[in-house]
Design a protein around this motif. Structure first.
Motif, PDB file in Angstrom:
ATOM      1  N   LYS A  92       0.837  -1.204   0.000  1.00 50.55           N
ATOM      2  CA  LYS A  92       0.000   0.000   0.000  1.00 50.55           C
ATOM      3  C   LYS A  92       0.867   1.249   0.000  1.00 50.55           C
ATOM      4  N   GLY A  95       2.156   2.032  -3.372  1.00 56.02           N
ATOM      5  CA  GLY A  95       1.190   2.421  -4.383  1.00 56.02           C
ATOM      6  C   GLY A  95       0.482   1.280  -5.083  1.00 56.02           C
ATOM      7  N   GLU A  97      -2.378  -1.281  -5.889  1.00 57.81           N
ATOM      8  CA  GLU A  97      -3.834  -1.208  -5.745  1.00 57.81           C
ATOM      9  C   GLU A  97      -4.371  -2.615  -5.562  1.00 57.81           C
ATOM     10  N   GLY A 105       0.115  -3.182  -9.892  1.00 58.53           N
ATOM     11  CA  GLY A 105       0.405  -1.848 -10.383  1.00 58.53           C
ATOM     12  C   GLY A 105       1.441  -1.917 -11.488  1.00 58.53           C
ATOM     13  N   THR A 109       5.518   3.224 -12.051  1.00 58.48           N
ATOM     14  CA  THR A 109       4.836   4.012 -11.020  1.00 58.48           C
ATOM     15  C   THR A 109       5.176   3.500  -9.630  1.00 58.48           C
ATOM     16  N   LEU A 110       5.166   2.183  -9.456  1.00 57.66           N
ATOM     17  CA  LEU A 110       5.445   1.603  -8.136  1.00 57.66           C
ATOM     18  C   LEU A 110       6.856   1.935  -7.655  1.00 57.66           C
ATOM     19  N   ILE A 113       6.775   6.181  -6.889  1.00 54.95           N
ATOM     20  CA  ILE A 113       5.743   6.901  -6.133  1.00 54.95           C
ATOM     21  C   ILE A 113       6.267   7.448  -4.804  1.00 54.95           C
ATOM     22  N   LEU A 117       6.430  11.360  -3.750  1.00 58.68           N
ATOM     23  CA  LEU A 117       5.759  11.782  -2.526  1.00 58.68           C
ATOM     24  C   LEU A 117       6.711  12.553  -1.624  1.00 58.68           C
TER      25      LEU A 117
END
Length: 143
Positions: A92, A95, A97, A105, A109-110, A113, A117
């Protein structure tokens, strides 16, 4: 310092992992084994089959998961899947889902992220601090 070493030799993989896998990682701190994960790369997807780490050290789980994602990406995988219940909090945070108990994912992106952030949090801090100082300067209050 943690080191995550890949395992691709089938004899070594079968020694450490019982699933149908074609890759894995073993985490070390010095000579001590601190965690391990197994994975299966199949075309454009990598599935993390198992991940073992001390629940009090989620950074080890994150390191193993990131290593597994990089392993898959280096073999042309674009999507990642994992249903390891002991790593839900880590997934989680990274990132992933959830869909019917399977976390997934896209790998780019994973892997980015948390970095993005942290940049946003730093920028937020700078803006809040700058606003505070600007307000003090405008009202001629002491900082």
């Amino acid at each position: 310092m943690y080191i995550f070493k890949p395992v691709t030799d089938m004899n070594v993989l079968s020694e450490f992992f019982s699933d149908d896998v074609n890759g894995g990682y073993i985490g070390f701190e010095g000579e001590e084994i601190i965690g391990r994960c197994s994975l299966l790369v199949d075309g454009s997807k990598v599935t993390v089959k198992t991940i073992e780490f001390d629940a009090d050290k989620p950074d080890i789980g994150e390191g193993l998961l990131r290593a597994a994602l990089n392993f898959g990406a280096n073999r042309n995988a674009y999507y990642a899947y994992c249903s390891c219940e002991n790593a839900i909090d880590v997934m989680k945070l990274m990132g992933f889902e959830e869909n019917n108990g399977v976390y997934s994912g896209d790998i780019p992106t994973l892997l980015t992220i948390l970095y993005l952030l942290s940049i946003f949090l730093i920028l937020d801090y700078v803006l809040i601090t700058g606003s505070y100082i600007l307000k003090k300067l405008i009202t001629k209050e002491k900082i």
